[in-house]
Design a protein around this motif. Structure first.
Motif, PDB file in Angstrom:
ATOM      1  N   LYS A  21       0.832  -1.189   0.000  1.00 57.15           N
ATOM      2  CA  LYS A  21       0.000   0.000   0.000  1.00 57.15           C
ATOM      3  C   LYS A  21       0.872   1.246   0.000  1.00 57.15           C
ATOM      4  CE  LYS A  21      -3.776   2.218   2.549  1.00 57.15           C
ATOM      5  NZ  LYS A  21      -4.595   2.180   3.788  1.00 57.15           N
ATOM      6  N   THR A  23       0.915   5.186   0.721  1.00 58.20           N
ATOM      7  CA  THR A  23       0.180   6.262   1.380  1.00 58.20           C
ATOM      8  C   THR A  23       0.792   7.601   1.006  1.00 58.20           C
ATOM      9  OG1 THR A  23       1.614   6.231   3.323  1.00 58.20           O
ATOM     10  CG2 THR A  23      -0.270   4.716   3.316  1.00 58.20           C
ATOM     11  N   GLU A  24       0.120   8.676   1.429  1.00 56.21           N
ATOM     12  CA  GLU A  24       0.651  10.009   1.155  1.00 56.21           C
ATOM     13  C   GLU A  24       1.998  10.196   1.843  1.00 56.21           C
ATOM     14  OE1 GLU A  24      -1.848  13.342   1.619  1.00 56.21           O
ATOM     15  OE2 GLU A  24      -3.519  12.501   0.485  1.00 56.21           O
ATOM     16  N   LYS A  60      -0.601  11.073  -6.056  1.00 50.99           N
ATOM     17  CA  LYS A  60      -1.639  11.191  -5.028  1.00 50.99           C
ATOM     18  C   LYS A  60      -3.047  11.010  -5.583  1.00 50.99           C
ATOM     19  CE  LYS A  60       0.751  13.906  -1.524  1.00 50.99           C
ATOM     20  NZ  LYS A  60       0.804  15.170  -0.742  1.00 50.99           N
ATOM     21  N   LEU A  65      -3.703   5.195  -5.517  1.00 49.98           N
ATOM     22  CA  LEU A  65      -3.851   4.710  -4.154  1.00 49.98           C
ATOM     23  C   LEU A  65      -4.715   3.460  -4.071  1.00 49.98           C
ATOM     24  CD1 LEU A  65      -4.237   8.101  -2.276  1.00 49.98           C
ATOM     25  CD2 LEU A  65      -2.230   6.665  -2.432  1.00 49.98           C
TER      26      LEU A  65
END
Length: 474
Positions: A21, A23-24, A60, A65
């Protein structure tokens, strides 16, 4: 040249690939690493900011995501941004047809490698069926005319020169007239450079350009000058209107800022890169392939192309037949060593193999190994090369003395030869194994297995990364 930045990007891509995963926070940390890598590589600050902002914006997005494999997709985003930075696609020379003359004007500062680049370009055009002429218009640098003359003779390309001439414009015009009389379709003009840009040099170049009306006006820039090369390109473009750039010394230990900044800052494509001192060390610039190398993904297409350029198809087929009949000799092995040598230096070849870019220390590669083994074979008689079984202890001692090596090294070579001979015989009879090997080489076809005979025990190669070991052991 891109070794340091390749190491950093390889680490980044390996880390990302292992994440399930993204993430930001991951994105911000990774982009910060990328930013520092680019700045350390002497990439223009404005270019770095654009690159970073575009990467963050794209990474982003919801699509990334929620992707099945976000790590790989983020790596793809980085790859696409680097390709865009380098110029999107390969740009070819815009030459006229063979019935019409095409003039290529080469510009650059003194010491950038302009004269060497001129002869390399001429050699490449000759291979492509053109009839080039080198015109010596560098009337400033001592021995520039003589250097171009010798380089032209080396590759069999005519050189137009006027000893003692003072007017570069007149020499350029006379060179074009000479080309017309002799049925030459491509004229490469080597112009004078200076240690730095000055008004008199620019005026002379402007006058030459007006007189010859070139289809290509190319700047030859030194990769090792980094951002300075970009500034030089801007200055030349403003006054002369460049169509492209040739980057020399791409095999140097420079940080890579010039290659990564040129297109974005000047808008001019990189056409070719000089990757060594030999005539053949001159490659078209493929942004997507260089981006792949930077990310540690290798460049198998360029590796295959190098192999195809150096391997004679007919000779390779004959060699394949000899191996199938168990007639592979030490002379054949010597020819294979020479083929590998023609492909370029080993460290450059390693960078093209997926997974190895940035992972090898060039100083640990045995660069002298092939030379030693060639010397051993060259110290043998014709009978010994044809039948290695007659090489007993006395002959081995004589061969070692003649080649400047040891008996142990002679023994090692003969063992390697026997192993190679046996393996290649098995390989030529095993179609399944051949098919697997060809898939690893990106589908290289037409050359048979003969062109790979000198690489050792290829049947045990499970993947391309093991090929590095074969090169390193030579």
């Amino acid at each position: 040249m891109l070794e340091k930045i390749t190491n950093t990007f390889s680490d980044i891509t390996r880390t990302l690939s292992g994440k399930s995963k993204i993430t930001e926070k991951n994105i911000e940390e990774t982009v910060e690493q990328i930013k520092m890598a680019l700045l350390e590589a002497d990439v223009n600050l404005r270019v770095v900011r654009r690159f970073v902002n575009a990467t963050i914006e794209e990474a982003k997005g919801e699509k990334v995501l929620r992707a099945v494999n976000p790590g790989q997709q983020f790596t793809k985003i980085i790859y696409d941004r680097i390709v865009k930075l380098l110029g999107d696609t390969k740009v070819d020379l815009q030459l006229k047809g063979p019935d019409t003359q095409s003039v290529i004007l080469l510009l650059g500062l003194q010491g950038a490698g302009k004269t060497t680049a001129a002869h390399k370009l001429a050699a490449r055009l000759t291979k492509n069926g053109r009839k080039p002429l080198l015109v010596a218009c560098d009337l400033v640098r001592p021995a520039a005319i003589e250097q171009l003359k010798q380089l032209g003779e080396k590759i069999g390309v005519p050189v137009y020169l006027e000893e003692g001439a003072k007017d570069a414009v007149k020499v350029a015009k006379n060179g074009i007239s000479y080309a017309k009389k002799n049925g030459i379709d491509t004229i490469i003009i080597d112009t004078a450079g200076r240690l730095q840009i000055d008004e008199s040099m620019m005026k002379e170049l402007v006058d030459v350009k007006k007189a010859v009306d070139p289809v290509e006006t190319i700047l030859v820039a030194d990769s090792m000058t980094g951002q300075n090369a970009v500034d030089i390109a801007k200055s030349f473009d403003e006054q002369l209107g460049l169509s492209g750039v040739i980057l020399t010394k791409f095999d140097s230990d420079a940080r890579g800022g010039a290659a990564l900044s040129l297109k974005s800052i000047t808008g001019k494509p990189i056409l070719f890169i000089g990757t060594g001192e030999k005539t053949e060390d001159f490659e078209p610039f493929h942004p997507e392939r260089i981006a792949s190398r930077i990310l540690g993904m290798g460049d198998i297409v360029s590796l295959v192309e190098k192999a195809q350029e150096t391997v004679d198809i007919e000779e390779a087929k004959k060699l394949e037949q000899k191996m199938a009949r168990n007639e592979f000799t030490l002379d054949d092995m010597l020819a294979q060593f020479e083929s590998v040598g023609k492909m370029g230096n080993l460290s450059s070849l390693m960078e093209m193999i997926p997974g190895l870019a940035g992972q090898l220390d060039p100083s640990k590669l045995d660069m002298s190994g092939i030379a030693h083994q060639k010397a051993i074979i060259q110290s043998m008689t014709k009978k010994e090369r044809a039948n290695h079984l007659i090489i007993g202890p006395g002959r081995r001692k004589r061969i070692a003395q003649g080649s400047g090596t040891s008996v142990a090294e002679v023994n090692k070579l003969l063992k390697q030869f026997e192993k190679t001979k046996l393996t290649m015989k098995k390989l030529t009879r095993n179609k399944g194994m051949q098919s697997k090997l060809m898939q690893q080489f990106g589908g290289m076809s037409g050359g048979g297995m003969g062109g790979l005979g000198g690489l050792g025990d290829l049947s045990k190669l499970g993947d391309l990364s093991k090929l590095a070991g074969k090169f390193g052991k030579f």
